[in-house]
Design an enzyme around this catalytic site. Sequence first.
Site, PDB file in Angstrom:
ATOM      1  N   ASP A  62       0.801  -1.133   0.096  1.00  0.00           N
ATOM      2  CA  ASP A  62       0.114   0.009  -0.068  1.00  0.00           C
ATOM      3  C   ASP A  62       1.029   1.281  -0.073  1.00  0.00           C
ATOM      4  O   ASP A  62       1.083   1.875   0.946  1.00  0.00           O
ATOM      5  CB  ASP A  62      -0.750  -0.073   1.221  1.00  0.00           C
ATOM      6  CG  ASP A  62      -2.005   1.042   1.256  1.00  0.00           C
ATOM      7  OD1 ASP A  62      -1.858   1.789   0.242  1.00  0.00           O
ATOM      8  OD2 ASP A  62      -2.577   1.085   2.099  1.00  0.00           O
ATOM      9  N   LYS A  64       0.180   3.687  -2.313  1.00  0.00           N
ATOM     10  CA  LYS A  64      -0.606   4.838  -2.715  1.00  0.00           C
ATOM     11  C   LYS A  64       0.208   5.727  -3.569  1.00  0.00           C
ATOM     12  O   LYS A  64       0.590   6.846  -3.491  1.00  0.00           O
ATOM     13  CB  LYS A  64      -0.935   5.560  -1.402  1.00  0.00           C
ATOM     14  CG  LYS A  64      -2.011   4.946  -0.661  1.00  0.00           C
ATOM     15  CD  LYS A  64      -2.803   5.830   0.385  1.00  0.00           C
ATOM     16  CE  LYS A  64      -3.706   5.052   1.175  1.00  0.00           C
ATOM     17  NZ  LYS A  64      -3.164   4.170   2.061  1.00  0.00           N
ATOM     18  N   ASP A  67       2.764   9.707  -8.146  1.00  0.00           N
ATOM     19  CA  ASP A  67       3.711  10.835  -8.904  1.00  0.00           C
ATOM     20  C   ASP A  67       3.503  10.819 -10.448  1.00  0.00           C
ATOM     21  O   ASP A  67       2.648  10.413 -10.970  1.00  0.00           O
ATOM     22  CB  ASP A  67       5.024  10.160  -8.289  1.00  0.00           C
ATOM     23  CG  ASP A  67       6.140  11.450  -8.112  1.00  0.00           C
ATOM     24  OD1 ASP A  67       6.358  12.345  -8.953  1.00  0.00           O
ATOM     25  OD2 ASP A  67       6.844  11.427  -7.057  1.00  0.00           O
TER      26      ASP A  67
END
EC number: 4.1.1.23
Length: 212
Positions: A62, A64, A67
């Site tokens: 995880d 997330k 970018d």
Amino acid sequence: MNIKNNLILALDVGSESEAIDICEKVKESIDTIKIGYPLALAEGLEIIKKLKDKFGFKVICDFKVADIDATNEKICEETFKAGADAIICHGFVGPDSVQACLDVANKYEKELFLLTEMSHPGAKKFLQPAADEIAKMGIKMGITNYVAPATRLDRLQDIRNIVGEDAYIISPGVGKQGGDGKKTLEISNAIIVGRSIYEAENPKEACENLLK
Ligand code: XMP
């Protein structure tokens, strides 16, 4: 992804020894763990292989990922090289950034989960208004795995309606954040549970109670 008992342990502990201790206690009930920044930053990415080797678990990272495409590609490369079976990326960064994650996941024949709406109250401010569009983008891109909240079942259902019955949804927010595991699983494929298991006096019993 085939997840035992439809239960994913969010292993947000701060050390390898704590991680191993919890895994030993719950290994009969679960076969999939989610590792996030807390454990990865404390112990390095090597923790992924260590836990896989010791327990045979599947590992969802995880991170997330959120970018630009070039950087997302590098983050996913390092994560899959370290042995992850899946990675979670944010959708709000748009299709080029998400495509970079998908391409790397496909290259390693691993899985990508697209995060639509988060489970915490603050997600209502910026992410919720965009979540339906994020889910629609995922479908357009051919993504089959999603993360959507156990804390707002109406929103979870909205996202299920968009991604369809064939999509695989995993949901955090059960227990400490107020979500109900049983109700969530009427819509989601699997629940993600952290503190209600690893902070419990008896983590094995906590798992069993969730499975009732
Ligand atoms: P607790 O302790 O609340 O842990 O059971 C929940 C775990 O899930 C993560 N989390 C999320 N991950 N989208 C995600 O990809 C979300 O909306 C979300 N909400 C919570 C949290 O970091 C913890 O690991």
